[in-house]
Structures are given as structure tokens and as C-alpha cells.
Design a protein around this motif. Structure first.
Motif, PDB file in Angstrom:
ATOM      1  N   VAL A  97       5.597   1.002  13.871  1.00  0.00           N
ATOM      2  CA  VAL A  97       4.274   0.421  13.655  1.00  0.00           C
ATOM      3  C   VAL A  97       3.647   1.110  12.451  1.00  0.00           C
ATOM      4  O   VAL A  97       3.379   2.316  12.480  1.00  0.00           O
ATOM      5  CB  VAL A  97       3.387   0.602  14.907  1.00  0.00           C
ATOM      6  N   MET A  98       3.436   0.352  11.385  1.00  0.00           N
ATOM      7  CA  MET A  98       2.861   0.885  10.157  1.00  0.00           C
ATOM      8  C   MET A  98       1.351   0.700  10.151  1.00  0.00           C
ATOM      9  O   MET A  98       0.817  -0.211  10.792  1.00  0.00           O
ATOM     10  CB  MET A  98       3.474   0.189   8.937  1.00  0.00           C
ATOM     11  N   PRO A  99       0.596   1.559   9.412  1.00  0.00           N
ATOM     12  CA  PRO A  99      -0.866   1.428   9.344  1.00  0.00           C
ATOM     13  C   PRO A  99      -1.283   0.154   8.611  1.00  0.00           C
ATOM     14  O   PRO A  99      -0.519  -0.450   7.855  1.00  0.00           O
ATOM     15  CB  PRO A  99      -1.296   2.687   8.589  1.00  0.00           C
ATOM     16  N   ARG A 100      -2.540  -0.258   8.845  1.00  0.00           N
ATOM     17  CA  ARG A 100      -3.032  -1.501   8.245  1.00  0.00           C
ATOM     18  C   ARG A 100      -3.404  -1.302   6.773  1.00  0.00           C
ATOM     19  O   ARG A 100      -3.268  -2.225   5.971  1.00  0.00           O
ATOM     20  CB  ARG A 100      -4.260  -1.986   9.015  1.00  0.00           C
ATOM     21  N   VAL A 101      -3.892  -0.116   6.434  1.00  0.00           N
ATOM     22  CA  VAL A 101      -4.350   0.177   5.069  1.00  0.00           C
ATOM     23  C   VAL A 101      -3.264   0.982   4.358  1.00  0.00           C
ATOM     24  O   VAL A 101      -2.677   1.906   4.947  1.00  0.00           O
ATOM     25  CB  VAL A 101      -5.683   0.945   5.098  1.00  0.00           C
ATOM     26  N   ASN A 102      -3.028   0.629   3.086  1.00  0.00           N
ATOM     27  CA  ASN A 102      -2.025   1.311   2.262  1.00  0.00           C
ATOM     28  C   ASN A 102      -0.652   1.310   2.949  1.00  0.00           C
ATOM     29  O   ASN A 102       0.002   2.333   3.114  1.00  0.00           O
ATOM     30  CB  ASN A 102      -2.448   2.740   1.930  1.00  0.00           C
ATOM     31  N   LYS A 103      -0.262   0.133   3.390  1.00  0.00           N
ATOM     32  CA  LYS A 103       0.997  -0.019   4.119  1.00  0.00           C
ATOM     33  C   LYS A 103       2.197   0.335   3.250  1.00  0.00           C
ATOM     34  O   LYS A 103       3.153   0.969   3.709  1.00  0.00           O
ATOM     35  CB  LYS A 103       1.111  -1.447   4.620  1.00  0.00           C
ATOM     36  N   ALA A 104       2.183  -0.056   1.979  1.00  0.00           N
ATOM     37  CA  ALA A 104       3.302   0.225   1.078  1.00  0.00           C
ATOM     38  C   ALA A 104       3.462   1.716   0.849  1.00  0.00           C
ATOM     39  O   ALA A 104       4.593   2.239   0.809  1.00  0.00           O
ATOM     40  CB  ALA A 104       3.095  -0.503  -0.243  1.00  0.00           C
ATOM     41  N   ARG A 130      -6.942  15.069   7.985  1.00  0.00           N
ATOM     42  CA  ARG A 130      -7.549  15.095   6.656  1.00  0.00           C
ATOM     43  C   ARG A 130      -7.262  13.823   5.877  1.00  0.00           C
ATOM     44  O   ARG A 130      -8.060  13.388   5.038  1.00  0.00           O
ATOM     45  CB  ARG A 130      -7.054  16.309   5.875  1.00  0.00           C
ATOM     46  N   PHE A 131      -6.100  13.208   6.114  1.00  0.00           N
ATOM     47  CA  PHE A 131      -5.713  12.001   5.396  1.00  0.00           C
ATOM     48  C   PHE A 131      -5.725  10.767   6.294  1.00  0.00           C
ATOM     49  O   PHE A 131      -5.176   9.728   5.953  1.00  0.00           O
ATOM     50  CB  PHE A 131      -4.320  12.163   4.796  1.00  0.00           C
ATOM     51  N   THR A 139      -6.723   4.089   7.401  1.00  0.00           N
ATOM     52  CA  THR A 139      -7.512   3.306   8.356  1.00  0.00           C
ATOM     53  C   THR A 139      -8.745   2.663   7.712  1.00  0.00           C
ATOM     54  O   THR A 139      -9.159   1.580   8.115  1.00  0.00           O
ATOM     55  CB  THR A 139      -7.947   4.187   9.532  1.00  0.00           C
ATOM     56  N   ASN A 140      -9.324   3.337   6.711  1.00  0.00           N
ATOM     57  CA  ASN A 140     -10.542   2.854   6.065  1.00  0.00           C
ATOM     58  C   ASN A 140     -10.176   2.052   4.821  1.00  0.00           C
ATOM     59  O   ASN A 140      -9.443   2.518   3.934  1.00  0.00           O
ATOM     60  CB  ASN A 140     -11.441   4.031   5.697  1.00  0.00           C
TER      61      ASN A 140
END
Length: 559
Positions: free
Chosen positions: A443-450, A475-476, A481-482
Motif C-alpha cells: 500500500v503506497m501513500p497518496r501523496v508523492n507516490k512516485a 518528521r517526514f 500525507t499533506n
């Protein structure tokens, strides 16, 4: 399966077998009482025990057991010290015990009851006991291996470690002329009452028949002309035990290699053969009614005398020395390498004797609680399979358990042997199992997926460090997420740091819902990606063209 009543119930080949010798002996109970500082009546196991006959045991081992012809007495021999015990079935107790100078090899009851007994001892002596004790003792020229009593001539016949069969006449009190066999030594003897025929199993793998009336040799099995070829073909070896059938026309022979051959004395070839899986010497063959009891050191098998089909089998925990079925009943005794004398009741073979008729009621109560023996995590192997695995030497050990026409081996031990003998096949099997495993989608994050994919790819390539920790670092965390921290790949700063960036090869990032992040998406046909047109890139191209035109015009003016 042990029950609260103290009887071990075994289901062998669909036939119920009740082990009546289950539990500890009296000395073992006394030792346990001393350790726990209790009384015997306080031990539940002692209260629930089944004692068929009182003191039906020896200090160490029982070597022989016989039932008197009138079925009122059971005579057993054992060690240490060497002794015989006479049990009265009417009283269910020990009648008397007698000490012997040496270990007893064979025991024979000469009369209808216990008043006349002959014993072949290991010190080359034959002891004859009467009702009051030892009556006579005589020495045999060679070490004896078996002994038999011929009632019509009152002869005690002894097989020894030489080619002669010694005959002791009890009426004259002296040795008669021995029977001279063609073999080097004789291992066992059997007698047919109907034909007055003596059978002698020899070390050479043959059986010689002697007419006790004419005192001459009558026949030999197999025939002298093809005896060596037949032994080599059948793999018989020495004849260790023999017994005539009830009608006297058939004889069963047990060999040293665990093979049993059944002959009709009117025909030179065997009419039936059975092979025991443990390949141990056959120690006893007995015929009772229409059943044939055959035992080696590990197992007792009961066959039908007419069809030679297996009826049932009993595999005790200790080695077998002798077997004696009780006449006209389903009770049988075993002399085992154990302090207790084995007693088993098989209802399918007959009813219980009158003196222990209570066994019928007890077994009826246990019928509903019988469970079939289930072998889990075992691999069935034939003898050919064991030869392929180079494991034939394991026959007779605890690693293999005889079952049907082969053996049962623990599956883990089987896989270990197979990995040594067939490493390539085992490796291929493991690779196939790896391919069949379910691979969970990450499961990859929604933001900055690449960018997250690049970090996870670095984790697989690098041996040291943990790039994936960036995704989990607080910290990151907002970077993935944002949306305010979304990387703008069309900015001049990004293009300067990534000069090889090709926007046409970049796939657009799609926003995933919360459900899409958890559940895997169905596979769909991918559409060709349409290259995105960035305004910033067009402006930069126009400015670059203007600069090139200005440079070329300045060069012309200078010229």
C-alpha cells in the motif's frame, strides 16, 4: 487405547484385541508407593488394574509358556533366577514355583496336568519334574536347541547343534540310537500324531521327515535335487520353526529371514507363502482349530488356515519369545522380553474360557469406546522405496513401523532422506511452492507516490541502511500525507536538479480513496498515457529561442 478399566483396546485390521497385561507390576507399584508415601489402595491405577492371574510375571523375562492339555494349568519359565511357575486357572493364582539350575530353552508338558514336565536347559541337561519336584536329570551330548515328546513311544527327542537327533526313552531310562540327518545341525522339531511323523527343520533350509514307527527317514522338503536352487530362489535361509496342521497333511515352516512357507506333504512345492516385513526369525508357529498363529520377534499374525488370509495381528512393545493360544477360546499367552507374561483376548477368535468368563462382560462395555488407529504425518513406503532411498538398514528399527505390505515412516525423516538422495527434485518442489505463494500488494501513500516507489526500490538494492524508515518517520510523515508538500515536477528548481527528467514518460498520479488504499484494484487494460503539456516548459522554450536569435544577430553585426 488405555481405558479407565485397565484394559488396552487395539483395533488391528478391523478386529478388536484386548491387552490384559497392561500396567505396572506389583514391585513397580510398591516402589511408587514408597516414593509418594502413600498406601496401595490410594493409587487409582492400582485399584483399576486387571490381574487375570495373580503374580502372572517373572522378575526379569519370561522365556516359555505352555497350557496343560486339561486346560487347568499354565506353566511358564523365566529368569532371573531361572525358575518355572505353575498357575492354577481355577484359583486364578500361583500354585507353586520351582528353581532351576540354568536357563530353560524349551518346556514340554508330558501328561494331562502339571505332574509330569520335561525341560531342556542351557547347561546341556534335561530335567524331568514330577508333582513333588525334580525327579531325574540327564545330560545331552550336544547343546540342545529344541525338544519334543512323542507319546506313543515315550521318547523325548532333542535337536542339537550337530547332525544327530537324540532320543531319550523314558520307559527304559536310556538313550536310543539317534536319527542321522544330512544337515550340519537341526534347529526345530515338530510331530504329527495322525501319521506318527517327525519333522526336523535344519540349518541348511530343508525339512527332513522321519517315520517314528520304522525309525527311518521318509522324505525331505524340498527335494534333494533342487534344494540349493530353491533356497536361493526363495531366499529362505535356515528353518527356525515348524508345525503340522490339525489334519496332519500340511506343514508350515518359518525361516530365519521372516518368510513362512506352507507345504502339503504330498506335493513338493509350497502351496502358500507369507513374508513378514521386519524380516526377523520366526520364533513360533501354532495351529489351533482353523487358525494359524505365526510370530517373529516383533509381531504376531493370525491367518486363516484354509484361505491363508490375514485375520488380525498383535504388535507388543517388547520382543516375543513364545506364543501359546488357549484351546477353544479367544485367549492367548505370550512370553515376552518383559517381566509380565502377555495375555490377550480376541473375541473374534472365540469366547473367553470359563475361569475368566468376566472378560465377556468387560469387553462388551468397551465396544462403544474403541477407536481406530490413525497414522498422521506418516509416509507409507514399500521395500523398493526404501532401497531407492538407501534406507534398507532401517528395517527392524523404531524408525519404521510395519504396516500392510510395507512400512510407515515419519514424514519429516522421509523428507530428510529424500533431500540427501534427490536434492534436485526437492529444490524444484520448493521453487514451485514459492511461486504458488500469495504475494501481498504494498500500500503506497497518496501523496508523492512516485517518490515513495523510488524509496522502496532503493531498499531492495541497498544492503545497509533502511530507506523505508523515511516513510515511517514522523518528521517526514506529512510529506506523504499533506498535498501542500506535493512535488511540482514542472518547476525550474526540479528541472535543474533533475536534468534527465522526461515529462512524456511520466505517468500521471491518480488520487486514491481510502478504500482503494486498502483493497487491491482489479486488473484493467492500461490506456496509452497522454503526455501532459506544461505551460512553464513552453515559456522556457520560447525564451531560449529568442536568446539564440539575439546571439546570431550580434555575430552578424560584428562581422
Amino acid at each position: 487405547m488405555a481405558n479407565a478399566s485397565g484394559i488396552n483396546v487395539i483395533n488391528s485390521n478391523g478386529v478388536r484385541v484386548y491387552d490384559l497385561s497392561l500396567g505396572k507390576s506389583l514391585p513397580q507399584f510398591i516402589e511408587e508407593v514408597k516414593k509418594q508415601k502413600k498406601k496401595l489402595k490410594q493409587l487409582r491405577e492400582y485399584r483399576n488394574r486387571i490381574e487375570l492371574i495373580q503374580d502372572f510375571e517373572f522378575p526379569t523375562v519370561c522365556s516359555r509358556v505352555q497350557v496343560s492339555p486339561d486346560c487347568k494349568y499354565v506353566v511358564a519359565a523365566g529368569i532371573y533366577p531361572p525358575s518355572i511357575k505353575i498357575f492354577d486357572t481355577a484359583e486364578l493364582s500361583l500354585k507353586c514355583q520351582r528353581g532351576i539350575d540354568s536357563e530353560i530353552i524349551q518346556l514340554r508338558i508330558l501328561g494331562d496336568d502339571y505332574s509330569k514336565i520335561a525341560m531342556l536347559c542351557a547347561d546341556r541337561n534335561i530335567e524331568i519334574h514330577a508333582q513333588y519336584g525334580r525327579h531325574y536329570k540327564i545330560r545331552v551330548p550336544k547343546h540342545g536347541r529344541d525338544m519334543l515328546y512323542i507319546p506313543h513311544s515315550a521318547d523325548i527327542v532333542t535337536a542339537s547343534s550337530c547332525s544327530q537327533i537324540y532320543r531319550l526313552n523314558l520307559e527304559l531310562g536310556q538313550f536310543l540310537a539317534p536319527f542321522e540327518t544330512s544337515a550340519n545341525s537341526v534347529n526345530c522339531l515338530t510331530y504329527c500324531r495322525q501319521l506318527s511323523l517327525l519333522g526336523a527343520g535344519t540349518e541348511d533350509g530343508t525339512v527332513e521327515f522321519w517315520d517314528c514307527r520304522a525309525k527311518t527317514r521318509a522324505a525331505q522338503i524340498p527335494l534333494p535335487d533342487n534344494a540349493a536352487a530353491f533356497r536361493e530362489l526363495q531366499g529362505v535361509g535356515e528353518i527356525m520353526s515348524a508345525d503340522f496342521s490339525s489334519d496332519g497333511f500340511r506343514i508350515a515352516l518359518g525361516s530365519q529371514t521372516g518368510k513362512v512357507l506352507v507345504y502339503d506333504i504330498r506335493y513338493p512345492l509350497p502351496i502358500a507363502s507369507m513374508q513378514f516385513q521386519y524380516r526377523k526369525p520366526i520364533v513360533a508357529i501354532k495351529h489351533r482349530d482353523d487358525k494359524m498363529f505365526i510370530a517373529d520377534k516383533k509381531i504376531l499374525k493370525v491367518y486363516d488356515e484354509k484361505t491363508y488370509k490375514l485375520n488380525t495381528f498383535i504388535e507388543p512393545k517388547h520382543e516375543i519369545n513364545d506364543v501359546t493360544p488357549y484351546p477353544d477360546s479367544g485367549l492367548l499367552f505370550m512370553a515376552l522380553e518383559n517381566a509380565k507374561i502377555g495375555a490377550y483376548f480376541v473375541p473374534s477368535l472365540g469366547i473367553a474360557p470359563k475361569w475368566c468368563s468376566f472378560l465377556e462382560n468387560m469387553t462388551e462395555e468397551l465396544e462403544e469406546t474403541v477407536n481406530d488407529t490413525v497414522y498422521e504425518d506418516y509416509k507409507f513406503l514399500t521395500k523398493l522405496d526404501l532401497e531407492k532411498l538407501n534406507a534398507s538398514h532401517l528395517i527392524g528399527t523404531k524408525t519404521l513401523k510395519a504396516h500392510l505390505h510395507g512400512y510407515l515412516m515419519d514424514y519429516k525423516e522421509y523428507e530428510t532422506l529424500r533431500s540427501v538422495m534427490e536434492p534436485e527434485e526437492v529444490a524444484e518442489k520448493k521453487d514451485k511452492l514459492k511461486e504458488d505463494r500469495i504475494i501481498l500488494q504494498k500500500v503506497m501513500p497518496r501523496v508523492n507516490k512516485a517518490y515513495a516507489k523510488e524509496i522502496s526500490a532503493l531498499d531492495d538494492q541497498r544492503k545497509k541502511g533502511n530507506p523505508k524508515a523515511i516513510l515511517e518517520d514522523e518528521r517526514f510523515k506529512e510529506m506523504f500525507t499533506n498535498k501542500n508538500f506535493m512535488i511540482d515536477k514542472s518547476s525550474t528548481e526540479y528541472l535543474k536538479s533533475h536534468p534527465n527528467y522526461n515529462p512524456e514518460a511520466e505517468e500521471p498520479e491518480e488520487e486514491e480513496s481510502a478504500d482503494d488504499a486498502i483493497l487491491p484494484k482489479p486488473q484493467q487494460t492500461k490506456k496509452p498515457a497522454v503526455p501532459m503539456q506544461h505551460k512553464g516548459i513552453k515559456k522556457s522554450k520560447k525564451t531560449a529561442q529568442k536568446k539564440r536569435v539575439a546571439i546570431s544577430s550580434s555575430k552578424l553585426h560584428s562581422v
